[in-house]
Design an enzyme around this catalytic site. Structure first.
Site, PDB file in Angstrom:
ATOM      1  N   GLN A 168       7.420  -2.778   3.775  1.00 54.32           N
ATOM      2  CA  GLN A 168       6.582  -2.956   2.044  1.00 54.32           C
ATOM      3  C   GLN A 168       6.051  -1.869   2.251  1.00 54.32           C
ATOM      4  OE1 GLN A 168       6.853  -6.312  -0.919  1.00 54.32           O
ATOM      5  NE2 GLN A 168       4.318  -5.539  -0.696  1.00 54.32           N
ATOM      6  N   GLU A 210       3.372   2.551  -5.017  1.00 53.92           N
ATOM      7  CA  GLU A 210       1.980   2.701  -4.916  1.00 53.92           C
ATOM      8  C   GLU A 210       2.284   4.429  -4.465  1.00 53.92           C
ATOM      9  OE1 GLU A 210       1.056  -0.068  -2.321  1.00 53.92           O
ATOM     10  OE2 GLU A 210       1.617  -1.698  -4.070  1.00 53.92           O
ATOM     11  N   ASP A 249       1.663  -2.947   5.604  1.00 54.50           N
ATOM     12  CA  ASP A 249       1.856  -4.883   5.248  1.00 54.50           C
ATOM     13  C   ASP A 249       3.234  -5.247   5.204  1.00 54.50           C
ATOM     14  OD1 ASP A 249       2.515  -6.299   3.369  1.00 54.50           O
ATOM     15  OD2 ASP A 249       1.874  -5.364   1.318  1.00 54.50           O
ATOM     16  N   GLU A 300      -0.635  -6.700   7.638  1.00 56.95           N
ATOM     17  CA  GLU A 300      -0.442  -7.893   6.953  1.00 56.95           C
ATOM     18  C   GLU A 300       0.868  -8.406   6.132  1.00 56.95           C
ATOM     19  OE1 GLU A 300      -0.627  -7.666   1.624  1.00 56.95           O
ATOM     20  OE2 GLU A 300      -1.479  -6.003   3.317  1.00 56.95           O
ATOM     21  N   ASP A 326      -2.524 -12.195   3.294  1.00 60.90           N
ATOM     22  CA  ASP A 326      -2.417 -11.923   1.424  1.00 60.90           C
ATOM     23  C   ASP A 326      -1.434 -13.288   0.894  1.00 60.90           C
ATOM     24  OD1 ASP A 326      -2.245 -10.858  -1.043  1.00 60.90           O
ATOM     25  OD2 ASP A 326       0.070  -9.642  -0.783  1.00 60.90           O
ATOM     26  N   LYS A 351      -6.245 -10.680  -4.109  1.00 59.77           N
ATOM     27  CA  LYS A 351      -6.534  -9.341  -5.530  1.00 59.77           C
ATOM     28  C   LYS A 351      -6.851 -10.647  -6.104  1.00 59.77           C
ATOM     29  CE  LYS A 351      -2.219  -7.730  -2.979  1.00 59.77           C
ATOM     30  NZ  LYS A 351      -0.677  -8.359  -2.970  1.00 59.77           N
ATOM     31  N   ARG A 380      -2.766  -3.401  -7.710  1.00 59.46           N
ATOM     32  CA  ARG A 380      -1.223  -4.766  -7.557  1.00 59.46           C
ATOM     33  C   ARG A 380      -0.670  -3.545  -7.699  1.00 59.46           C
ATOM     34  NH1 ARG A 380      -1.058 -10.079  -7.040  1.00 59.46           N
ATOM     35  NH2 ARG A 380       0.967  -9.804  -6.333  1.00 59.46           N
ATOM     36  N   SER A 381       0.438  -3.402  -7.287  1.00 60.33           N
ATOM     37  CA  SER A 381       2.214  -2.314  -7.245  1.00 60.33           C
ATOM     38  C   SER A 381       2.040  -1.693  -9.117  1.00 60.33           C
ATOM     39  CB  SER A 381       3.170  -2.978  -6.825  1.00 60.33           C
ATOM     40  OG  SER A 381       3.990  -4.066  -6.978  1.00 60.33           O
ATOM     41  N   LYS A 402      -8.134  -1.277  -0.466  1.00 59.13           N
ATOM     42  CA  LYS A 402      -5.911  -1.051  -0.393  1.00 59.13           C
ATOM     43  C   LYS A 402      -5.741  -0.526  -2.183  1.00 59.13           C
ATOM     44  CE  LYS A 402      -2.882  -3.139   0.707  1.00 59.13           C
ATOM     45  NZ  LYS A 402      -1.375  -4.276   0.812  1.00 59.13           N
TER      46      LYS A 402
END
Length: 440
Positions: A168, A210, A249, A300, A326, A351, A380-381, A402
């Protein structure tokens, strides 16, 4: 200072999907706003993001119910309350919902209010947001702050991009820098060199969710090789020892099916991977081998969110790598405690929308720090222009952040806010990679 009014309304995130915004009105005509982000690859342990499911509005994605919950249920309980009583007010929010996963009012409703109370408290205390978080919420009065080391997502794949990469996020981590601004300079120069390399090789320079590039490549190795080339081309040294290193990730929960880890995109695009299906042990070896071939310092979610034994074995065999949980934890204290007992990871991604309130997020951060678990504050995306997590990362002393690539303004806004804070604090803001990467 009293809360005069509270208003929730619908705005759009960076994917053009509806999300919740909350505006808090204080005495003396002062007001603050918070906007709630949304994830694409979400863990099953996350608190409920309440959406309407009405096909007539935003393809069932509208958040009118969450907004009604703020305006009709939460608002009356907050009017005329002292905004400085953060923990009391946040506990009120938790009790109003009364469910473990925020299924009554919605984590997106609760978080918008929780954040805006923190912002309002900073205004009432006449402090910068990061200082209010550090002193009034963390009860830390040291005059020095830690600048977060940025994990910059330069190549996007998985659920964040329409390409053939299953991983990702492919990130760079500037351990070479001596300040946050120098880290951003390092990242910017590498990012633009990467763009030149992609163009020279007739590869797509379109961006993912992102802000990273989303090219079609032969395999994961090709993506890592591109990053190493870009680092060298920008005249930096790709190394885990005070150089520019790499982070991944994997989002393995997205790749796990029938007790196997499967590179699904690689299969559908007929890429050159020799192996596309792995047992848990084979999966662990794949990432260990990859980390031995490239300067990878952090991975991650390298296992499924329920593969506790896989995480534990990987960390035991790779103590020199930051193994980040995560989906494994979803910013939930109960799961972090289990992870510490399992010795599952040495880092946790934070998060706030995974748990739904800032006080519960702080509980997780404090517990992690007390147990020598690295904390990484994350976007977050589906992001917004709200820069709360920039102040939050500095205020809680997270050490890492991040927040995407060096493109798309909802990502850049967070970096720019930290640069602004650097100007305010000057030498009181310390960039110290060795403090947070002791195992490299």
């Amino acid at each position: 200072m009293k809360i005069v009014d509270l208003l929730a309304y619908q705005v759009l995130d960076s994917r053009g999907q509806p999300t919740v915004a909350v505006k808090l009105f204080l005495e003396n005509d002062q007001s603050v706003v918070a906007m709630v982000p949304s994830g694409a690859s979400t863990g099953t342990k996350e608190a409920l993001e309440l959406r309407d499911g009405d096909a007539n509005y935003f393809f069932s994605k509208s958040v009118k119910l969450a907004i009604q919950n703020v305006n009709n249920i939460i608002r009356p309980h907050l009017l005329n309350k002292n905004v400085l009583n953060f923990f009391e007010l946040d506990n009120l929010l938790i009790n109003l919902d009364g469910t473990e996963n925020k299924t009554k009012l919605g984590a997106n409703a609760l978080l918008g209010v929780s954040i805006v109370i923190v912002k309002g408290g900073a205004v009432a205390a006449s402090k910068p947001l990061y200082q209010y978080i550090k002193e009034d919420l963390m009860h830390n009065y040291d005059e020095h702050y830690y600048a977060p080391i940025p994990l910059m997502n330069f190549i996007n794949g998985g659920a964040h991009a329409d390409n053939n990469l299953d991983i990702q996020e492919f990130m760079i981590v500037p351990l070479n820098a001596i300040s946050f601004s120098q880290a951003i300079q390092t990242g910017s120069e590498i990012f633009h060199e990467l763009a030149k390399i992609l163009k020279a090789n007739h590869l797509n320079t379109a961006k993912g969710d992102e802000g990273g590039f989303a090219p079609m490549l032969n395999d994961n190795y090709a993506a890592l090789e591109l990053l190493v080339r870009a680092i060298k081309k920008a005249h930096y040294f790709p190394s885990k020892k005070q150089g520019v290193c790499l982070a991944l990730d994997v989002a393995s929960s997205e790749l796990y099916e029938n007790e196997k880890y499967v590179f699904k995109k690689a299969l559908s695009h007929n890429t050159n991977l020799e192996q596309t299906s792995f047992s848990s042990d084979e999966w662990a070896k794949y990432w260990s081998d990859l980390a031995s071939q490239f300067p990878i310092i952090s991975i991650e979610d390298c296992f499924d969110e329920n593969d506790w034994n896989g995480f534990s074995l990987f960390l035991k065999n790779n103590p020199h790598i930051q193994s980040v949980g995560d989906d494994l934890y979803c910013t939930n204290l109960k799961y972090l405690q289990k992870g510490i007992n399992f010795k599952a990871t040495n880092a946790i991604l934070i998060k706030p929308n995974q748990i739904g309130t800032i006080s519960e997020t702080l509980d997780v951060i404090k517990y992690a720090q007390e147990n020598n678990i690295n904390t990484i504050i994350s976007h977050r995306s589906g992001e917004t222009e709200d820069t709360f997590i920039a102040d939050f990362a500095i205020g809680v002393g997270a050490g890492q952040i991040k927040t995407g690539s060096l493109s798309r303004s909802e990502r850049i806004a967070k970096y720019n806010r930290i640069l602004e804070i650097e100007q305010e604090l000057k030498d009181k803001l310390v960039y110290e990679p060795n403090k947070f990467f002791k195992f490299n």
